[in-house]
Scaffold this active site. Structure first.
Site, PDB file in Angstrom:
ATOM      1  N   GLN A 151       0.803   1.390  -0.269  1.00  0.00           N
ATOM      2  CA  GLN A 151       2.146   1.973  -0.357  1.00  0.00           C
ATOM      3  C   GLN A 151       2.323   3.116   0.653  1.00  0.00           C
ATOM      4  OE1 GLN A 151       3.194   3.087  -4.317  1.00  0.00           O
ATOM      5  NE2 GLN A 151       5.214   3.829  -3.713  1.00  0.00           N
TER       6      GLN A 151
ATOM      7  N   HIS B 275      -8.559   2.775   1.668  1.00  0.00           N
ATOM      8  CA  HIS B 275      -8.900   1.360   1.894  1.00  0.00           C
ATOM      9  C   HIS B 275      -9.683   0.816   0.695  1.00  0.00           C
ATOM     10  CE1 HIS B 275      -8.716   2.817   6.235  1.00  0.00           C
ATOM     11  NE2 HIS B 275      -7.851   1.826   6.232  1.00  0.00           N
TER      12      HIS B 275
ATOM     13  N   HIS C 117     -11.724   4.635   4.522  1.00  0.00           N
ATOM     14  CA  HIS C 117     -11.761   5.792   3.616  1.00  0.00           C
ATOM     15  C   HIS C 117     -11.428   5.300   2.206  1.00  0.00           C
ATOM     16  CE1 HIS C 117      -7.428   5.485   3.958  1.00  0.00           C
ATOM     17  NE2 HIS C 117      -7.486   5.694   5.251  1.00  0.00           N
TER      18      HIS C 117
HETATM   19  P1  AMP Z   1      -5.018   0.844   8.308  1.00  0.00           P
HETATM   20  O1  AMP Z   1      -6.486   0.663   8.473  1.00  0.00           O
HETATM   21  O2  AMP Z   1      -4.554   2.254   8.496  1.00  0.00           O
HETATM   22  O3  AMP Z   1      -4.220  -0.164   9.094  1.00  0.00           O
HETATM   23  O4  AMP Z   1      -4.714   0.532   6.785  1.00  0.00           O
HETATM   24  C1  AMP Z   1      -5.116  -0.681   6.191  1.00  0.00           C
HETATM   25  C2  AMP Z   1      -4.472  -0.780   4.852  1.00  0.00           C
HETATM   26  O5  AMP Z   1      -4.867   0.337   4.047  1.00  0.00           O
HETATM   27  C3  AMP Z   1      -2.930  -0.743   4.909  1.00  0.00           C
HETATM   28  O6  AMP Z   1      -2.406  -1.664   3.966  1.00  0.00           O
HETATM   29  C4  AMP Z   1      -2.618   0.679   4.522  1.00  0.00           C
HETATM   30  O7  AMP Z   1      -1.341   0.839   3.934  1.00  0.00           O
HETATM   31  C5  AMP Z   1      -3.714   0.946   3.501  1.00  0.00           C
HETATM   32  N1  AMP Z   1      -3.925   2.392   3.354  1.00  0.00           N
HETATM   33  C6  AMP Z   1      -4.107   3.309   4.339  1.00  0.00           C
HETATM   34  N2  AMP Z   1      -4.199   4.550   3.811  1.00  0.00           N
HETATM   35  C7  AMP Z   1      -4.062   4.417   2.471  1.00  0.00           C
HETATM   36  C8  AMP Z   1      -4.047   5.337   1.364  1.00  0.00           C
HETATM   37  N3  AMP Z   1      -4.196   6.646   1.547  1.00  0.00           N
HETATM   38  N4  AMP Z   1      -3.871   4.843   0.120  1.00  0.00           N
HETATM   39  C9  AMP Z   1      -3.704   3.499  -0.081  1.00  0.00           C
HETATM   40  N5  AMP Z   1      -3.703   2.585   0.914  1.00  0.00           N
HETATM   41  C10 AMP Z   1      -3.873   3.037   2.164  1.00  0.00           C
END
Ligand code: AMP
Length: 282
Positions: A148, A37, A34
């Site tokens: 964050q 990412h 999304h």
């Molecule tokens: P995930 O795919 O949920 O493991 O997330 C991958 C990376 O994207 C991690 O470093 C998360 O902290 C970051 N991330 C997930 N959601 C957000 C968001 N809304 N804003 C910024 N970074 C995000």
């Protein structure tokens, strides 16, 4: 954009990158990408010569089998999004590539394991520590980018890098939100429309709590009021609402405007578990 699914293939690219002294920005993800990412990817593209994104839903960081089974997998959509963003390389490994055998190693991050996410998701951070270490060793990035949104994960990863001397830098990217404030998350797509509405209680409580603290209300009073508003909403089930130091995760009993702090929340909305946080800097 090159997609590769094993270490050997990456090493042929990696050697070329090394010979040309290019910096490697790395964005580890679990897919179902999304705008949040994409913020990490944009930050990487701005600072580094090449950008590598990994997509791997890491089974060993899920302490809840249903959460793992229901985790959205949208590989084709993810790859076309990454192509649009002009990402250079995508690491898309199979479970067998990453875990030819179940790891016997586990991490214990001390105090960070005992509070908030550590307390409510036993074993989660050990699983995060293992996958992130493996990915760092495979990709060998110059800078790795994390959101964050997962504040305690950032603290865990900084500790991992410090304790194991990984030769790289960590950059933290602010949380990307929907217009109404909901933090973007791959899990949001599992919310019904009524749950999506109720999910706003997380960010609204964080904002209200921050404002009240800054106008001099006591943390206990603020927290009780928030807990009550979650109790009154039958679709939510609050796990924690805590005031902490954003790096050490020391849990504060009182608000001190001269200390760095952050408010962190985790709550189920229906059967979907969401987390969010807001920093209060002196
Ligand atoms: P995930 O795919 O949920 O493991 O997330 C991958 C990376 O994207 C991690 O470093 C998360 O902290 C970051 N991330 C997930 N959601 C957000 C968001 N809304 N804003 C910024 N970074 C995000």
């Amino acid at each position: 954009m090159q997609v590769f699914n094993n270490e050997a293939k990456w090493h042929t690219y990696w050697i070329k990158t090394l010979q040309t002294h290019k910096s490697i920005g790395f964005v580890p993800t679990m897919g179902a990408l999304h705008e949040g990412h994409l913020e990490l990817i944009k930050a990487s593209k701005k600072t580094c010569d090449i950008t590598v994104v990994s997509i791997f839903v890491n089974p060993i960081q899920f302490n809840n089998a249903e959460d793992f089974e229901k985790y959205p997998v949208l590989t084709d959509q993810d790859l076309s999004l990454l192509r649009q963003e002009e990402v250079d390389y995508v690491f898309l490994p199979s479970k067998e590539t990453i875990y030819p055998e179940s790891p016997v190693l586990s991490f214990n991050f001390g105090h960070l394991e005992n509070v908030l996410e550590g307390e409510f998701r036993p074993g989660h951070f050990s699983g995060v520590g293992i996958i992130v270490s493996k990915l760092f060793n495979i990709i060998r990035p110059t800078i790795a980018f994390f959101g964050q949104k997962d504040l305690q994960q950032v603290a865990i990863i900084k500790r991992l890098v410090l304790d194991l001397s990984f030769p790289l830098k960590i950059k933290v990217v602010p949380t990307k939100r929907e217009q109404d404030g909901l933090a973007l998350s791959s899990r949001n797509m599992r919310l019904s429309s009524i749950e999506r509405e109720k999910a706003l209680l997380l960010i609204n409580s964080l904002i209200q709590a921050k404002n009240e603290l800054l106008t001099g209300k006591s943390w206990l009073e603020v927290r009780n009021k928030v807990r009550q508003s979650f109790e009154e909403e039958p679709l939510t089930q609050l796990e924690y609402f805590e005031l902490v130091h954003p790096e050490t995760f020391e849990v504060f009993r009182e608000f001190d405007p001269h200390k760095k702090s952050a408010i962190c929340v985790a709550s189920f909305v229906g059967i979907v578990r969401l987390i969010d946080n807001l920093s209060i800097n002196p």
